[in-house]
Enzyme design. Structure first.
Site, mmCIF file in Angstrom:
data_model
loop_
_atom_site.group_PDB
_atom_site.id
_atom_site.type_symbol
_atom_site.label_atom_id
_atom_site.label_comp_id
_atom_site.label_asym_id
_atom_site.label_seq_id
_atom_site.Cartn_x
_atom_site.Cartn_y
_atom_site.Cartn_z
ATOM 1 N N ARG A 145 -17.745 -12.615 -2.775
ATOM 2 C CA ARG A 145 -17.096 -11.740 -2.237
ATOM 3 C C ARG A 145 -17.001 -10.506 -3.200
ATOM 4 N NH1 ARG A 145 -11.104 -11.962 -4.039
ATOM 5 N NH2 ARG A 145 -12.379 -11.397 -5.799
ATOM 6 N N GLY A 187 0.793 -1.252 -0.127
ATOM 7 C CA GLY A 187 0.087 0.006 0.000
ATOM 8 C C GLY A 187 0.875 1.273 -0.134
ATOM 9 N N HIS A 201 -0.523 1.263 -13.097
ATOM 10 C CA HIS A 201 0.119 0.284 -13.719
ATOM 11 C C HIS A 201 1.535 0.651 -13.770
ATOM 12 C CE1 HIS A 201 0.873 -3.646 -15.929
ATOM 13 N NE2 HIS A 201 1.438 -2.671 -16.681
HETATM 14 C C1 GRF Z 1 2.388 -0.833 -7.824
HETATM 15 O O1 GRF Z 1 3.769 -1.095 -8.450
HETATM 16 C C2 GRF Z 1 1.370 -0.704 -8.925
HETATM 17 O O2 GRF Z 1 1.751 -0.049 -9.823
HETATM 18 C C3 GRF Z 1 0.847 -2.121 -8.859
HETATM 19 O O3 GRF Z 1 1.457 -2.707 -8.025
HETATM 20 C C4 GRF Z 1 2.204 -2.256 -6.913
HETATM 21 C C5 GRF Z 1 1.612 -1.935 -5.620
HETATM 22 O O4 GRF Z 1 2.526 -1.362 -4.714
HETATM 23 N N1 GRF Z 1 -0.210 -1.992 -9.611
HETATM 24 P P1 GRF Z 1 1.826 -0.784 -3.368
HETATM 25 O O5 GRF Z 1 1.164 -1.800 -2.932
HETATM 26 O O6 GRF Z 1 1.144 0.392 -3.591
HETATM 27 O O7 GRF Z 1 3.057 -0.325 -2.617
#
Ligand code: GRF
Length: 207
Positions: free
Chosen positions: A70, A14, A111
């Site tokens: 869910r 997160g 992404h």
């Molecule tokens: C990030 O690289 C995001 O782009 C991808 O998953 C990762 C999540 O990282 N979709 P975090 O949990 O926000 O640290």
């Protein structure tokens, strides 16, 4: 605080969620994070939410007796809470079509590549950066986009690049990309909250 009500869906650490929490607390986003939902038990993002007084929920298939159940619970919660914007911030579960359709142009995803490179089904986590490294691209980056029925195929809101240096390894690329994710995700949410994103076909005009 008045403004939009945001739900952030996560599966892991997160850090992107944290960038949104910080932006809301600083007052740069006109809105509030009403809830954080994880599909994975023990996701540190849930703790981050709790630490900031944000409702945090675990919605896993085990508790609900299956994916269908869910997802039905997920939709119900989003509707009950009158969520205006859903942010997928490292959410690894598949969002069902009926939720995507209900939140058309109101659900965004971050992404870790420059879409349309290194994206689509199966491209998540370290694989994205590994493929960029394998292909030898000189730049990569991050993309924030609206979610539609095609994986990573929705209208692009913001993109930013990073340079890949010859000696960079996977971790170096991940670190560089994550840094810009933390910049463009809050920026995109801020623009959404200000009503400044207009979707025209598969393009987004920033007003
Ligand atoms: C990030 O690289 C995001 O782009 C991808 O998953 C990762 C999540 O990282 N979709 P975090 O949990 O926000 O640290």
């Amino acid at each position: 605080m008045q403004g939009i009500k945001i739900a952030v869906l996560i599966s892991g650490g997160g850090t992107n969620l944290q960038s949104l929490i910080d932006a809301v607390e600083e007052g740069s986003i006109k809105g509030s994070i009403a809830l954080v939902i994880s599909d994975r038990k023990g996701a540190f993002g849930l703790t981050r939410a709790e630490n900031h007084g944000i409702q945090a929920m675990l919605l896993d298939k085990k508790t609900y007796g299956g994916i269908e159940e869910r997802d039905a619970a997920l939709l119900q919660i989003l509707q009950e809470q009158k969520i205006d914007l859903i942010v997928l911030a490292g959410y690894l579960a598949i969002v069902p079509q009926r939720i995507i359709a209900k939140y058309e142009n109101r659900m965004i995803n971050i992404h870790p590549s420059l879409i349309p490179s290194f994206c689509g089904s199966g491209y998540y986590g370290e694989k994205v950066h590994q493929e960029a490294l394998n292909r030898g691209v000189k730049v990569t980056g991050a993309t924030v986009h609206f979610v539609n029925e095609e994986t990573d195929g929705g209208p692009i809101i913001l993109q930013e690049t990073v340079t890949i240096d010859f000696d960079d390894d996977l971790k170096d690329i991940q670190t560089k990309v994550l840094e810009i994710e933390h910049k463009i995700l809050p920026q995109a949410v801020r623009l959404f909250a200000e009503g400044r994103l207009k979707v025209i076909g598969n393009r987004v005009k920033i007003l």
